[in-house]
Scaffold this motif. Structure first.
Motif, PDB file in Angstrom:
ATOM      1  N   LEU A 142       0.823  -1.203   0.000  1.00 40.63           N
ATOM      2  CA  LEU A 142       0.000   0.000   0.000  1.00 40.63           C
ATOM      3  C   LEU A 142       0.860   1.256   0.000  1.00 40.63           C
ATOM      4  CD1 LEU A 142      -2.730   1.217  -0.034  1.00 40.63           C
ATOM      5  CD2 LEU A 142      -2.959   0.820   2.417  1.00 40.63           C
ATOM      6  N   ARG A 143       1.934   1.249   0.750  1.00 41.26           N
ATOM      7  CA  ARG A 143       2.855   2.395   0.734  1.00 41.26           C
ATOM      8  C   ARG A 143       3.386   2.637  -0.677  1.00 41.26           C
ATOM      9  NH1 ARG A 143       7.117   2.461   5.788  1.00 41.26           N
ATOM     10  NH2 ARG A 143       5.642   2.941   7.455  1.00 41.26           N
ATOM     11  N   THR A 144       3.730   1.564  -1.356  1.00 44.19           N
ATOM     12  CA  THR A 144       4.297   1.700  -2.690  1.00 44.19           C
ATOM     13  C   THR A 144       3.250   2.156  -3.697  1.00 44.19           C
ATOM     14  OG1 THR A 144       5.989   0.052  -2.236  1.00 44.19           O
ATOM     15  CG2 THR A 144       5.447   0.434  -4.541  1.00 44.19           C
ATOM     16  N   LEU A 145       2.036   1.619  -3.625  1.00 41.38           N
ATOM     17  CA  LEU A 145       0.987   1.991  -4.569  1.00 41.38           C
ATOM     18  C   LEU A 145       0.562   3.444  -4.404  1.00 41.38           C
ATOM     19  CD1 LEU A 145      -1.293  -1.189  -4.509  1.00 41.38           C
ATOM     20  CD2 LEU A 145       0.267  -0.464  -6.321  1.00 41.38           C
ATOM     21  N   THR A 146       0.671   3.964  -3.189  1.00 41.02           N
ATOM     22  CA  THR A 146       0.245   5.346  -2.938  1.00 41.02           C
ATOM     23  C   THR A 146       1.419   6.301  -2.787  1.00 41.02           C
ATOM     24  OG1 THR A 146       0.135   4.933  -0.544  1.00 41.02           O
ATOM     25  CG2 THR A 146      -1.881   4.577  -1.821  1.00 41.02           C
ATOM     26  N   ARG A 147       2.660   5.769  -2.854  1.00 40.27           N
ATOM     27  CA  ARG A 147       3.876   6.578  -2.681  1.00 40.27           C
ATOM     28  C   ARG A 147       3.839   7.311  -1.347  1.00 40.27           C
ATOM     29  NH1 ARG A 147       6.347   5.862  -7.200  1.00 40.27           N
ATOM     30  NH2 ARG A 147       8.100   7.128  -6.514  1.00 40.27           N
ATOM     31  N   ARG A 148       3.406   6.602  -0.322  1.00 40.28           N
ATOM     32  CA  ARG A 148       3.312   7.167   1.021  1.00 40.28           C
ATOM     33  C   ARG A 148       4.208   6.372   1.962  1.00 40.28           C
ATOM     34  NH1 ARG A 148      -1.366   9.610   2.886  1.00 40.28           N
ATOM     35  NH2 ARG A 148      -0.406   9.374   4.940  1.00 40.28           N
ATOM     36  N   ARG A 164      12.407   2.001  -6.483  1.00 36.80           N
ATOM     37  CA  ARG A 164      12.360   1.670  -5.059  1.00 36.80           C
ATOM     38  C   ARG A 164      10.953   1.814  -4.517  1.00 36.80           C
ATOM     39  NH1 ARG A 164      16.005   0.865  -1.188  1.00 36.80           N
ATOM     40  NH2 ARG A 164      15.634   1.487   0.959  1.00 36.80           N
ATOM     41  N   GLY A 165      10.505   0.795  -3.771  1.00 33.01           N
ATOM     42  CA  GLY A 165       9.221   0.879  -3.096  1.00 33.01           C
ATOM     43  C   GLY A 165       9.322   1.739  -1.856  1.00 33.01           C
ATOM     44  N   HIS A 166       8.165   2.103  -1.317  1.00 37.62           N
ATOM     45  CA  HIS A 166       8.140   3.017  -0.180  1.00 37.62           C
ATOM     46  C   HIS A 166       8.053   2.286   1.154  1.00 37.62           C
ATOM     47  CE1 HIS A 166       7.671   5.816  -3.386  1.00 37.62           C
ATOM     48  NE2 HIS A 166       7.730   6.829  -2.559  1.00 37.62           N
ATOM     49  N   ALA A 167       8.449   1.026   1.142  1.00 40.15           N
ATOM     50  CA  ALA A 167       8.435   0.279   2.391  1.00 40.15           C
ATOM     51  C   ALA A 167       9.722  -0.487   2.599  1.00 40.15           C
ATOM     52  CB  ALA A 167       7.265  -0.703   2.389  1.00 40.15           C
ATOM     53  N   ALA A 168      10.752  -0.133   1.859  1.00 37.92           N
ATOM     54  CA  ALA A 168      12.011  -0.864   1.942  1.00 37.92           C
ATOM     55  C   ALA A 168      12.639  -0.712   3.317  1.00 37.92           C
ATOM     56  CB  ALA A 168      12.975  -0.373   0.868  1.00 37.92           C
ATOM     57  N   LEU A 169      12.990  -1.831   3.922  1.00 33.89           N
ATOM     58  CA  LEU A 169      13.649  -1.817   5.228  1.00 33.89           C
ATOM     59  C   LEU A 169      15.125  -2.153   5.108  1.00 33.89           C
ATOM     60  CD1 LEU A 169      10.989  -3.649   7.417  1.00 33.89           C
ATOM     61  CD2 LEU A 169      11.381  -1.192   7.213  1.00 33.89           C
ATOM     62  N   GLU A 170      15.545  -2.602   3.935  1.00 37.11           N
ATOM     63  CA  GLU A 170      16.921  -3.002   3.748  1.00 37.11           C
ATOM     64  C   GLU A 170      17.523  -2.216   2.588  1.00 37.11           C
ATOM     65  OE1 GLU A 170      16.617  -7.149   3.050  1.00 37.11           O
ATOM     66  OE2 GLU A 170      16.102  -7.648   5.105  1.00 37.11           O
ATOM     67  N   VAL A 171      18.829  -2.309   2.458  1.00 34.48           N
ATOM     68  CA  VAL A 171      19.516  -1.610   1.379  1.00 34.48           C
ATOM     69  C   VAL A 171      19.070  -2.187   0.042  1.00 34.48           C
ATOM     70  CG1 VAL A 171      21.754  -1.104   0.341  1.00 34.48           C
ATOM     71  CG2 VAL A 171      21.509  -1.136   2.834  1.00 34.48           C
ATOM     72  N   LEU A 172      18.697  -1.304  -0.864  1.00 34.32           N
ATOM     73  CA  LEU A 172      18.330  -1.732  -2.204  1.00 34.32           C
ATOM     74  C   LEU A 172      19.593  -1.828  -3.047  1.00 34.32           C
ATOM     75  CD1 LEU A 172      16.270  -2.337  -4.405  1.00 34.32           C
ATOM     76  CD2 LEU A 172      16.050   0.118  -4.784  1.00 34.32           C
ATOM     77  N   GLN A 173      19.888  -3.018  -3.517  1.00 29.46           N
ATOM     78  CA  GLN A 173      21.093  -3.227  -4.312  1.00 29.46           C
ATOM     79  C   GLN A 173      20.773  -2.966  -5.782  1.00 29.46           C
ATOM     80  OE1 GLN A 173      23.983  -3.701  -2.936  1.00 29.46           O
ATOM     81  NE2 GLN A 173      23.207  -3.974  -0.864  1.00 29.46           N
ATOM     82  N   VAL A 174      20.997  -1.752  -6.204  1.00 38.66           N
ATOM     83  CA  VAL A 174      20.751  -1.380  -7.594  1.00 38.66           C
ATOM     84  C   VAL A 174      22.086  -1.053  -8.239  1.00 38.66           C
ATOM     85  CG1 VAL A 174      19.662   0.266  -9.147  1.00 38.66           C
ATOM     86  CG2 VAL A 174      18.472  -0.476  -7.087  1.00 38.66           C
ATOM     87  N   LYS A 175      22.453  -1.808  -9.238  1.00 38.57           N
ATOM     88  CA  LYS A 175      23.706  -1.549  -9.945  1.00 38.57           C
ATOM     89  C   LYS A 175      23.344  -1.016 -11.323  1.00 38.57           C
ATOM     90  CE  LYS A 175      28.133  -3.620 -11.253  1.00 38.57           C
ATOM     91  NZ  LYS A 175      28.899  -2.535 -10.612  1.00 38.57           N
ATOM     92  N   VAL A 176      23.632   0.231 -11.530  1.00 43.72           N
ATOM     93  CA  VAL A 176      23.311   0.873 -12.804  1.00 43.72           C
ATOM     94  C   VAL A 176      24.609   1.289 -13.476  1.00 43.72           C
ATOM     95  CG1 VAL A 176      22.065   2.724 -13.938  1.00 43.72           C
ATOM     96  CG2 VAL A 176      21.149   1.705 -11.851  1.00 43.72           C
TER      97      VAL A 176
END
Length: 459
Positions: A21-27, A395-407
Motif C-alpha cells: 500500500l505504501r508503494t501503490l500510494t507513494r506514502r 524503489r518501493g516506499h516500504a524498503a527496510l533493507e539496502v536496495l542493491q541497484v547496480k546501474v
C-alpha cells in the motif's frame, strides 16, 4: 459522481500488505512496516486521488492468523445454511469478538469492498494453512486478485504458489515487489483489476493513465533539479589568494571549504529528488539509497575514479587535477587556457572560464586564483544523479533493507558534448552559482542551458 473503488488488501500476517500500500500510494509514512509479525491490528484506509478527488480507497487489513481453525468453525455450522449465511452467522456470533477477532475484521472489510488484493509472501512455502486462507476469503464472494510479493527474493517459491492458486481457480495473478517494484507493475495491476471489475474498468484505466502522467512529471522535475545543480556547480568559483596556496595548511583548508560547498549543494539537490519521489528526508529509506553514502562523496574527489569516469562517460582524456578541482588562472602574456600547476596536491588543468577574461585578469593582478570543478567531476556528478534517480524510480516506499541497484551509466559522444558545451557556457557566468533568482537579463540564457543539460541527461 461515482464513488471511489474500494480495494481491500488481505493476506497472511507479514505478507507485505502495508508495504504494498505504501508503494501503490507513494506514502512512505503510512502505517507501520516491520519484520515483526502482526504489525497491523486495525483496518486502515488510504485514498488515491486523481484530478482532485478520491478514485481509489485502499483498506489495509490485519493479517489472517488462524484461518484453518476458523474455516473448520464455519464449516461445522448448520448444514442447511448457505456459505453466505454461515459467514454472516459467524460475524454476528461471539467468536467474531473473541478468538477470531482479527479474522472477523478482515472478512467484514472484504464484504464492504469491491474487490480484494490477496498479498502473498512468496518467500513462504505454500502450506495448507494458506489454502485455508484462500477458501475462507472466497466465502465472501468478492473478486480476488493474488499479488505475488517479494518475487525477486532468492527463496521465492513462485511456481508452487501458482499451483496452489490454480487449484482454487485463481489463474490470473500479478508479479510485484513492494521493496523494488517492477517497471509498469502498477499499470498491470489496474488493467487486471479492470478484467475483474468490468463495470469499473474505465475508472481504473484513468487511474493507470494518471499514474503514468505523474511518473513522467516526476522524471521531468528530477532532471530539472539535476540540470540546475550541474550548471550552478559549473559556474561556482571560489577565489583563493596565491599566498594561501603557498602555505600547505591554508591550501588544505581552502580545498576542504571548496569541497564542502560542492557536497552541500549536491545534498540539497538529493533531498529535492527524495521529496519529489515521496521519500522523507533523513528516513532509513533515504539513508540507504545509492549516492547518499560517504563512498560516493569520496569518489567525487578521487583522482583514479575521476580518470575512469572521464573515459567511461565520454570525456576522453584523463584529467590532471589530483582533487577534481580546476584552476582558472590568467597567465603571463594574456594567455588563457594553458596548463598550470599550483602545488602537487592541486595539479593543473586548462583554464575553464574563457568568457570571463576581464575578471580573470583582474583577479591575477590582485594575486587571486579561482577554484572550480573540472568537467570530469561534473560528469561524474551527472552519472551519480541519474543513478540515484533510477534507484528512486525502482524503489518501493516500504524498503527496510539496502536496495542493491547496480546501474552502469555511460554518456554517448553526443550526450557528453552537449553537457560539456552547457558547462562551458555556465563557467562564463559565475552569477549562475548564486542561490538567489537570476535577473531577467540572463534568466533566458540560463533556461536555455538547463534545457540543453536535461536533453543531455536523456529522456
Amino acid at each position: 459522481m461515482a464513488k471511489p473503488i474500494s480495494l481491500a488488501l488481505v493476506g497472511h500476517t507479514n505478507a507485505g500488505k502495508t508495504s504494498l500500500l505504501r508503494t501503490l500510494t507513494r506514502r512512505a509514512d503510512f502505517g507501520e512496516v516491520s519484520n515483526r509479525p502482526g504489525t497491523t491490528r486495525q483496518v486502515d484506509a488510504l485514498a488515491l486521488r486523481v484530478d482532485g478527488r478520491d478514485a481509489l480507497r485502499f483498506l489495509d487489513t490485519p493479517g489472517l492468523e488462524d484461518a484453518p481453525a476458523l474455516l473448520d468453525y464455519v464449516q461445522q455450522m448448520d448444514a442447511g445454511l448457505s456459505h453466505e449465511q454461515r459467514l454472516q452467522a459467524f460475524l454476528r456470533g461471539p467468536a467474531a469478538k473473541d478468538e477470531f477477532e482479527q479474522e472477523a475484521k478482515v472478512l467484514r472489510c472484504l464484504l464492504e469492498a469491491d474487490a480484494a488484493l490477496l498479498v502473498i509472501d512468496t518467500r513462504e512455502l505454500p502450506l495448507p494453512k494458506f489454502a485455508s486462507e484462500i477458501e475462507l476469503l472466497m466465502l465472501c464472494a468478492r473478486p480476488l486478485m493474488p499479488v505475488l510479493n517479494f518475487v525477486r527474493h532468492a527463496e521465492a517459491q513462485e511456481p508452487a504458489w501458482r499451483r496452489l492458486l490454480a487449484s482454487h481457480g485463481l489463474h490470473a495473478c500479478l508479479h510485484f515487489d513492494a521493496v523494488a517494484p517492477f517497471v509498469g507493475a502498477e499499470q498491470h495491476l489496474y488493467a487486471d483489476l479492470g478484467a475483474l471489475l468490468p463495470q469499473r474498468r474505465e475508472a481504473l484505466n484513468k487511474v493507470a493513465e494518471h499514474l503514468l502522467r505523474e511518473a513522467s512529471a516526476r522524471r521531468a522535475a528530477s532532471l530539472q533539479v539535476l540540470a540546475e545543480l550541474l550548471l550552478s556547480l559549473a559556474a561556482y568559483r571560489q577565489p583563493v589568494s596565491k599566498a594561501s596556496l603557498a602555505d600547505a595548511g591554508q591550501k588544505a583548508a581552502c580545498v576542504a571549504a571548496f569541497q564542502a560547498q560542492i557536497l552541500a549543494r549536491s545534498r540539497a539537490a538529493q533531498n529535492q529528488l527524495l521529496g519529489l519521489h515521496g521519500f522523507g528526508l533523513g528516513s532509513a529509506e533515504a539513508a540507504e539509497l545509492p549516492a547518499l553514502s560517504g563512498r560516493w562523496e569520496s569518489e567525487l574527489f578521487n583522482p583514479e575514479v575521476l580518470k575512469t569516469a572521464g573515459k567511461q562517460l565520454g570525456a576522453g582524456a584523463a584529467i590532471g587535477g589530483a582533487l577534481g578541482l580546476g584552476l582558472d588562472v590568467a597567465l603571463a602574456g594574456l594567455s588563457l587556457g594553458a596548463a598550470a600547476t599550483v602545488g602537487a596536491a592541486l595539479g593543473g588543468v586548462a583554464s575553464q572560464g574563457f568568457g570571463a577574461v576581464g575578471r580573470s585578469l583582474s583577479q591575477k593582478l590582485r594575486g587571486i586564483v579561482e577554484l572550480s570543478l573540472e568537467d570530469q567531476a561534473l560528469l561524474l556528478l551527472a552519472a551519480q544523479g541519474l543513478t540515484l534517480l533510477q534507484a528512486l524510480e525502482r524503489r518501493g516506499h516500504a524498503a527496510l533493507e539496502v536496495l542493491q541497484v547496480k546501474v552502469e551509466l555511460s554518456f554517448s559522444a553526443e550526450q557528453a558534448a552537449a553537457l560539456l558545451a552547457a558547462f562551458g557556457v555556465a563557467r562564463a557566468h559565475p552569477g549562475w552559482a548564486a542561490a538567489s533568482p537570476l535577473p531577467p537579463s540572463v534568466a533566458a540564457r540560463w533556461a536555455q542551458q538547463v534545457a540543453a543539460v536535461v536533453d543531455g541527461l536523456g529522456p
